[in-house]
Design a protein around this motif. Structure first.
Motif, mmCIF file in Angstrom:
data_model
loop_
_atom_site.group_PDB
_atom_site.id
_atom_site.type_symbol
_atom_site.label_atom_id
_atom_site.label_comp_id
_atom_site.label_asym_id
_atom_site.label_seq_id
_atom_site.Cartn_x
_atom_site.Cartn_y
_atom_site.Cartn_z
ATOM 1 N N GLY A 174 -9.128 -7.061 -4.728
ATOM 2 C CA GLY A 174 -10.335 -6.633 -4.129
ATOM 3 C C GLY A 174 -10.897 -7.832 -3.313
ATOM 4 O O GLY A 174 -10.838 -8.988 -3.803
ATOM 5 N N LEU A 175 -11.513 -7.508 -2.277
ATOM 6 C CA LEU A 175 -11.795 -8.635 -1.427
ATOM 7 C C LEU A 175 -13.519 -8.352 -0.758
ATOM 8 O O LEU A 175 -13.333 -7.195 -0.316
ATOM 9 N N LEU A 181 -1.877 -3.806 -3.179
ATOM 10 C CA LEU A 181 -2.831 -3.443 -2.187
ATOM 11 C C LEU A 181 -3.916 -4.294 -1.893
ATOM 12 O O LEU A 181 -4.090 -5.265 -2.991
ATOM 13 N N MET A 182 -4.613 -4.516 -0.802
ATOM 14 C CA MET A 182 -5.595 -5.201 -0.408
ATOM 15 C C MET A 182 -6.734 -4.507 0.125
ATOM 16 O O MET A 182 -6.631 -3.926 0.988
ATOM 17 N N LEU A 201 2.150 -4.746 6.460
ATOM 18 C CA LEU A 201 1.283 -4.109 5.583
ATOM 19 C C LEU A 201 0.791 -2.681 6.434
ATOM 20 O O LEU A 201 0.799 -2.803 7.844
ATOM 21 N N THR A 202 0.283 -1.507 5.691
ATOM 22 C CA THR A 202 -0.092 -0.465 6.462
ATOM 23 C C THR A 202 -1.502 -0.013 6.118
ATOM 24 O O THR A 202 -1.935 -0.372 4.824
ATOM 25 N N HIS A 220 -11.599 -1.200 4.386
ATOM 26 C CA HIS A 220 -10.005 -0.793 4.558
ATOM 27 C C HIS A 220 -9.142 -1.074 3.421
ATOM 28 O O HIS A 220 -9.359 -1.762 2.562
ATOM 29 N N PHE A 221 -8.077 -0.343 3.137
ATOM 30 C CA PHE A 221 -7.047 -0.399 2.217
ATOM 31 C C PHE A 221 -5.798 -1.002 3.053
ATOM 32 O O PHE A 221 -5.201 0.075 3.915
ATOM 33 N N LEU A 222 -5.242 -2.011 2.706
ATOM 34 C CA LEU A 222 -4.057 -2.477 3.241
ATOM 35 C C LEU A 222 -2.904 -2.487 2.044
ATOM 36 O O LEU A 222 -2.953 -2.946 1.146
#
Length: 258
Positions: free
Chosen positions: A103-104, A142-143, A184-185, A218-220
């Protein structure tokens, strides 16, 4: 696995909204940004009563991130490596059954140019280094969170008006693409290649009723999780409520490993 991300813009100010939404949405994991409180002041009991574990990494009045989860994480780590002098609480990781959830709350960077923008780009380089480490470990991860970057002009209601802004400046977008270029997507855009929607609407100038928004949350996903991506949706409902955050949640669903 249902994972949500939400910049709540002060967990104390939005507590009723946040607990109501958690009751309705029931994510397995909720990543919060801008909790704006120290760890000891986070309203842990209110979320524990809803069946959630709470791990917060906060600071007084500003920034702060947290992981709420229905299951106890195997491990939790805070801070982003690469700058021992960085005291801002912007990053947290938790492991859940072989999946690392990061989480960022990425720096805004305005005004640009200047010290704040340099900090933003430096933070993005550190995030890229962490992503490269996790990829090298071949660990599903995921980030997700508030990236404070509009990846494309379609992600901002007024591309011309925001052309000089740190959220849309070419160096910011280039740093975001560097993350994607690692492999990454970007989950929401992958599933909605032509759709226009936003995750943030300013409190000023009637931005919400006019739909003058930005897509900056966003989700990467790593390749392993991208293969398991089921859905990724923006939930606009909380933004229209009384005492709303200026952001709204984004929810990503990941299928179980085969």
């Amino acid at each position: 696995m249902k994972i949500a991300s939400w910049n709540v813009n002060s967990i104390k100010a939005r507590l009723a909204n946040a607990t109501d939404w958690v009751r309705e949405a029931r994510p397995d994991v909720l990543l919060l940004q801008e909790i704006k409180c120290q760890d000891a002041d986070f309203p842990v009991l209110e979320f524990q009563s809803l069946g959630y574990q709470v791990h917060a990494h906060g600071q007084k009045s500003y920034n702060g991130v947290a992981v709420l989860s229905r299951e106890k994480p195997d491990a939790v780590r805070t801070r982003l490596a690469g700058d021992d002098a960085d005291e801002q609480s912007r990053y947290i990781e938790a492991d859940f059954g072989g999946v690392t959830v990061c989480g960022l709350y990425l720096p805004n960077g305005n005004p640009r140019p200047g010290e704040k923008y340099d900090y933003k780009l430096g933070w993005m380089r550190r995030l890229q280094a962490r992503a490269a480490e996790l990829l090298a470990e071949e660990r599903p991860f995921l980030m997700a969170g508030d990236y404070n970057v509009c990846p494309l002009d379609v992600d901002v209601f007024d591309p011309i008006g925001f052309a000089e802004d740190a959220l849309c400046w070419p160096d910011s977008r280039r740093a975001f693409r560097s993350l994607l270029n690692l492999g990454l997507t970007e989950a929401w855009r992958a599933l909605h290649p032509t759709k226009v929607d936003y995750t943030f609407w300013d409190y000023q100038a009637g931005a919400w009723p006019k739909n003058n928004g930005l897509r900056i949350d966003h989700f990467l996903l790593s390749p392993q999780l991208a293969d398991r991506l089921v859905s990724c949706e923006i939930d606009r409902n909380p933004r229209g409520r009384e005492k709303a955050s200026d952001h709204t949640p984004i929810i990503c669903e990941i299928a179980a490993a085969a």
